[in-house]
Design an enzyme around this catalytic site. Structure first.
Site, short mmCIF file in Angstrom:
data_model
loop_
_atom_site.label_atom_id
_atom_site.label_comp_id
_atom_site.label_asym_id
_atom_site.label_seq_id
_atom_site.Cartn_x
_atom_site.Cartn_y
_atom_site.Cartn_z
N ASP A 67 -9.65 2.10 -3.65
CA ASP A 67 -10.05 1.00 -4.53
C ASP A 67 -10.68 -0.15 -3.75
OD1 ASP A 67 -7.64 0.37 -3.28
OD2 ASP A 67 -6.47 0.47 -5.12
N ASN A 136 4.78 -2.67 -10.15
CA ASN A 136 4.78 -2.28 -11.56
C ASN A 136 4.52 -0.79 -11.74
OD1 ASN A 136 2.10 -2.04 -10.91
ND2 ASN A 136 1.34 -3.54 -12.39
N HIS A 138 1.99 0.93 -10.30
CA HIS A 138 0.60 1.38 -10.23
C HIS A 138 0.34 2.21 -8.97
CE1 HIS A 138 -0.86 -2.62 -8.15
NE2 HIS A 138 -0.64 -1.71 -7.23
N GLU A 143 -3.29 0.53 -13.55
CA GLU A 143 -2.22 -0.34 -14.02
C GLU A 143 -1.47 0.29 -15.20
OE1 GLU A 143 -1.47 -2.60 -12.09
OE2 GLU A 143 -2.90 -4.21 -11.87
C1 F6R Z 1 -4.14 -0.25 -2.28
C2 F6R Z 1 -3.64 0.27 -3.53
C3 F6R Z 1 -2.43 -0.30 -4.19
C4 F6R Z 1 -1.30 -0.61 -3.22
C5 F6R Z 1 -0.10 -1.20 -3.95
C6 F6R Z 1 1.02 -1.57 -3.00
O1 F6R Z 1 -5.30 0.45 -1.87
O2 F6R Z 1 -4.22 1.16 -4.07
O3 F6R Z 1 -1.98 0.61 -5.17
O4 F6R Z 1 -0.94 0.58 -2.57
O5 F6R Z 1 -0.50 -2.33 -4.66
O6 F6R Z 1 0.59 -2.62 -2.19
P1 F6R Z 1 1.46 -3.12 -0.94
O7 F6R Z 1 1.45 -1.98 0.04
O8 F6R Z 1 0.71 -4.31 -0.41
O9 F6R Z 1 2.81 -3.41 -1.45
#
Ligand code: F6R
Length: 243
Positions: A67, A136, A138, A143
């Site tokens: 992403d 959450n 995701h 989301e």
């Molecule tokens: C990042 C991504 C997100 C993160 C998630 C956890 O490329 O796709 O899904 O993996 O938001 O983020 P952290 O590791 O910062 O807790």
């Protein structure tokens, strides 16, 4: 889905790096799906170390990032382009022609997303996808929703994601409100998946991912249906699984 509970962040990072390294050794031209965020930073450090020690060679590896925020220039320090350069690419011998990251500034977003799907297909599909986990639930930036989003698409980030990611910005207002992300179907098509999660803030999401119903309100729960998904979590993130 296999669950590996490890002691702490260090062990999670090492175990994840070992899986990636084994994949590259077995298939030097592997196609990797990569994640950003805090979680995989330790894994990337391990991979850089293994590269420096001559254990792995990235010269033929192909990558696709999950992403990217909409509206951030790739030189912006909060962009995932910048993150990947800092945490991995500038330290290894990857051929930048083999690196793919969605362009959050693309004029034609639909075309950018469909081209990305096409590029993944042209590369032969993703051999190993690395995922983090949102508080959450995701994965990528898929989301919680009433349906599982399919292919690469633009998404409005939820309030909880904006708040969680505001730690990387000066304040929540600076966090982009939209992102481009691989869809659930894009992710599920990967041959193998490893998901990493650490810390107590992820415990509810880990519980939903492992023991909850499969539902789009908890996007990661779809991984229960994947034939080769491994979840590597530290004790804190796994704390709600026992009992
Ligand atoms: C990042 C991504 C997100 C993160 C998630 C956890 O490329 O796709 O899904 O993996 O938001 O983020 P952290 O590791 O910062 O807790």
């Amino acid at each position: 889905m296999e669950i590996r509970i490890v002691k702490d962040y260090g062990e999670m990072s090492k175990k994840a790096a070992d899986v990636v390294a084994a994949q590259i050794i077995e298939k030097p031209d592997s196609v990797l799906g990569l994640a950003t965020g805090s979680t995989p930073i330790g894994m990337y450090k391990e991979l850089v170390r293994m590269y420096e020690e001559g254990i792995i060679d990235f010269s033929k590896v192909v990558t696709f990032n999950l992403d990217e925020y909409v509206g951030l220039d790739e030189k912006n320090e909060q962009s995932y382009h910048f993150y990947m350069m800092q945490n991995l690419f500038k330290h290894i011998n990857i051929d930048m022609k083999n690196v793919h990251i969605l362009d959050g500034n693309a004029k034609d977003i639909d075309k950018e997303c469909s081209n990305y799907e096409g590029e993944i297909e042209k590369a032969g599909g993703i051999d190993l996808q690395i995922l983090g986990l949102g508080r959450n639930g995701h994965i990528g930036f898929n989301e919680p929703d009433v349906k599982f989003p399919k292919n690469t698409h633009i998404v409005d980030l939820s309030e909880s994601t904006i708040e969680a990611n505001s730690r990387f910005f000066r304040n929540a207002e600076e966090v982009p409100k939209q992102a481009l992300t691989m869809g659930e179907a894009t992710i599920m098509k990967a041959d193998r998946i490893i998901l990493l999660a650490n810390g107590s803030a992820k415990a509810d999401a880990v519980f939903g991912l492992v023991k909850g119903d499969i539902k789009p309100e908890l996007p990661a729960s779809a991984l229960q249906m994947h034939p080769d998904a491994v979840v590597i979590v530290d004790k804190e993130a796994a704390s709600k699984l026992e009992g």
